[in-house]
Design an enzyme around this catalytic site. Structure first.
Site, PDB file in Angstrom:
ATOM      1  CB  SER A 193      -9.019 -44.548  62.522  1.00 50.18           C
ATOM      2  OG  SER A 193      -8.744 -43.779  63.331  1.00 50.18           O
ATOM      3  N   GLY A 208     -19.564 -41.109  55.168  1.00 45.83           N
ATOM      4  CA  GLY A 208     -20.493 -41.785  54.269  1.00 45.83           C
ATOM      5  C   GLY A 208     -21.520 -40.944  53.542  1.00 45.83           C
ATOM      6  CB  THR A 217     -21.294 -49.394  54.240  1.00 42.01           C
ATOM      7  OG1 THR A 217     -19.824 -49.086  54.483  1.00 42.01           O
ATOM      8  CG2 THR A 217     -21.492 -50.718  53.243  1.00 42.01           C
ATOM      9  CB  ALA A 244     -24.768 -43.732  53.078  1.00 44.86           C
ATOM     10  CE1 TYR A 303     -13.521 -46.097  65.375  1.00 43.84           C
ATOM     11  CE2 TYR A 303     -11.439 -45.332  65.917  1.00 43.84           C
ATOM     12  CZ  TYR A 303     -12.582 -45.419  65.122  1.00 43.84           C
ATOM     13  OH  TYR A 303     -12.440 -44.601  63.930  1.00 43.84           O
ATOM     14  CB  SER A 308     -24.588 -39.146  59.890  1.00 46.05           C
ATOM     15  OG  SER A 308     -23.785 -40.616  60.691  1.00 46.05           O
ATOM     16  N   GLY A 309     -21.947 -38.331  58.577  1.00 43.98           N
ATOM     17  CA  GLY A 309     -20.493 -38.328  58.615  1.00 43.98           C
ATOM     18  C   GLY A 309     -19.970 -38.656  57.099  1.00 43.98           C
TER      19      GLY A 309
END
Length: 310
Positions: free
Chosen positions: A145, A22, A15, A17, A158, A19-20
């Site tokens: 994180s 993923g 999920t 996917a 977050y 950018s970044g």
């Protein structure tokens, strides 16, 4: 040297996917011979990525998905099984952010962060684990994180969502032990430091400044950690020296570490160029930021150079 042969022909859902992390993980997993199922809201970006992967000889399927919608997540799982017959690994990677002092961020933005980062992760974990138990195998990779352990100023909801991710992962592993499924079904949590990805461009931002953070890591180390976890997930995996140091420091000196982290976040926030308030991509995807890297470090260098010239 890591032996990636075990990834060949594995069916892996990723999920976030578009950018970044993923996108980077999906590209590398496909290169290593896995069948990758790409999920995100930006279906046009996913379709382009599928084309790139297939042109290179890989196997990929795009499924437009908003992970905050449980029906969409269930459809993602069903579509994967219909196409490939099983799910070997599910990577819960989607994450959105809202930057600013807690009281300056609209309450609906905080709620949206929780809807995506935690409720969306629950939906993915539930869909994956029900299938893993039916087929008696599978790995669930939750991307948390370092905020999962070390709360960070300017990232209140977050950080809270990522703490919840780690708590959920820990609980799921214990439940799998209780049922005797833990030999073949495992849950791992990836815990990066701040990383230069489009996450910062996509985040809602109420700081009044362009988002930044000290000593950002390159996304490649997190991509590599996710790929390795697809073969051997670890219950808790801080990624990179800074994440490991922050995790250790918080275990030994929690109050001091939290104060230092808050000071760093505050100092960095003030260094960014002026920027208007924005909801980012919380509610609707944006066209910007489709790469693995976000270009944040380059911008930070320009901002620092400009300040030094003053």
């Amino acid at each position: 040297m890591t032996d990636y042969q075990n990834l060949k022909n594995k069916v892996i859902v990723v999920t976030g996917a578009s950018s970044g992390f993923g996108r980077g993980a999906a590209e590398k997993l496909a290169d290593l011979g896995a069948h990758v199922v790409l999920a995100a809201r930006r279906t046009d970006v996913l379709d382009e990525l599928v084309s790139e992967i297939t042109r290179s000889g890989g196997s990929a399927l795009a499924v437009g998905t908003d992970v905050s919608d449980p029906a969409a997540v269930s459809r993602l799982a069903d579509t994967t099984v219909k196409r490939f017959g099983r799910i070997d690994v599910w990577v819960n990677n989607v994450g959105v952010g809202a930057l600013g002092m807690f009281w300056d961020i609209p309450i609906e933005d905080h709620a949206r962060v929780i809807d995506v980062n935690f409720k969306g992760l629950i939906y993915g974990a539930h869909a994956a684990l029900r299938r893993f138990r039916a087929q008696e195998s599978g790995f669930l990779i939750n991307v948390g994180s370092i905020d999962s352990e070390v709360p960070l100023a300017y990232q209140s909801s977050y950080a809270a969502s990522k703490a919840a991710v780690l708590s959920l992962s820990r609980t799921l592993n214990e439940e799998l032990r209780l049922t005797g499924d833990n030999e073949n079904i495992r849950v791992g949590t990836i815990m990066p430091w701040a990383v230069d990805t489009p996450w910062w461009t996509h985040a809602a931002n109420y700081t009044g400044h362009a988002p930044r953070m000290a000593k950002m890591d390159d996304p490649s180390i997190v991509v590599d950690a996710i790929v390795a976890a697809c073969m051997n997930p670890r219950e808790e995996q801080p990624v990179g020296p800074k994440a490991r140091a922050a995790n250790l420091s918080h275990n030994l000196f929690p109050d001091l570490t939290e104060r230092l982290s808050a000071k760093i976040a505050d100092t960095e926030a003030e260094k960014g160029r002026p920027a208007p308030h924005t909801t980012g991509s919380l509610y609707e995807p944006m066209p910007e930021g489709v790469g693995v890297e976000g270009g944040i470090r380059e911008r930070m260098q320009r901002e620092d150079a400009a300040q030094n010239e003053q």
